[in-house]
Design a protein around this motif. Structure first.
Motif, mmCIF file in Angstrom:
data_model
loop_
_atom_site.group_PDB
_atom_site.id
_atom_site.type_symbol
_atom_site.label_atom_id
_atom_site.label_comp_id
_atom_site.label_asym_id
_atom_site.label_seq_id
_atom_site.Cartn_x
_atom_site.Cartn_y
_atom_site.Cartn_z
ATOM 1 N N LEU A 47 0.807 -1.219 0.000
ATOM 2 C CA LEU A 47 0.000 0.000 0.000
ATOM 3 C C LEU A 47 0.841 1.271 0.000
ATOM 4 O O LEU A 47 0.458 2.264 -0.607
ATOM 5 N N LEU A 48 1.956 1.256 0.715
ATOM 6 C CA LEU A 48 2.870 2.394 0.807
ATOM 7 C C LEU A 48 2.195 3.679 1.284
ATOM 8 O O LEU A 48 2.572 4.783 0.894
ATOM 9 N N SER A 49 1.198 3.540 2.102
ATOM 10 C CA SER A 49 0.522 4.687 2.693
ATOM 11 C C SER A 49 0.234 4.350 4.151
ATOM 12 O O SER A 49 -0.348 3.298 4.444
ATOM 13 N N LYS A 50 0.647 5.224 5.040
ATOM 14 C CA LYS A 50 0.479 4.945 6.467
ATOM 15 C C LYS A 50 -0.992 4.796 6.831
ATOM 16 O O LYS A 50 -1.372 3.863 7.545
ATOM 17 N N HIS A 51 -1.816 5.678 6.339
ATOM 18 C CA HIS A 51 -3.238 5.642 6.687
ATOM 19 C C HIS A 51 -3.902 4.355 6.179
ATOM 20 O O HIS A 51 -4.625 3.690 6.923
#
Length: 91
Positions: A47-51
């Motif tokens: 995903l490479l997105s923290k959220h």
């Protein structure tokens, strides 16, 4: 996550060789644990997105974080006692 697998491995090695079925059950449990934590941890790289990563971890109730922590704590509570040298020599 590696420390959790290490605990299962130490428990598996502490079982005498005459209890092959229990030893194999621990090997299967270690395999299942490895598959679980690898699939759980790869989501963050996909995903490479923290959220989005935290949302996906939350959707499975952080099970891939809680199980390794629980295993590490159990490893301190129930330490693996390796088979004695004499018993290993006889086998």
């Amino acid at each position: 996550m590696i420390a959790g697998s290490r605990v299962i491995y130490q428990w598996e090695k502490a079982i005498p060789t005459n209890m092959a079925l229990v030893k194999k059950a621990f090997a299967v449990m270690n395999f299942a644990y490895t598959v679980l934590v690898l699939n759980y941890s790869c989501v963050g790289f996909m995903l490479l997105s923290k959220h989005e990563t935290l949302a996906s971890y939350g959707s499975v109730y952080y099970i891939g974080t809680l199980i390794p922590i629980a295993l590490i704590i159990l490893g301190y509570i129930i330490p693996a006692k390796p088979a004695s040298f004499k018993a290993r020599k006889e086998q």
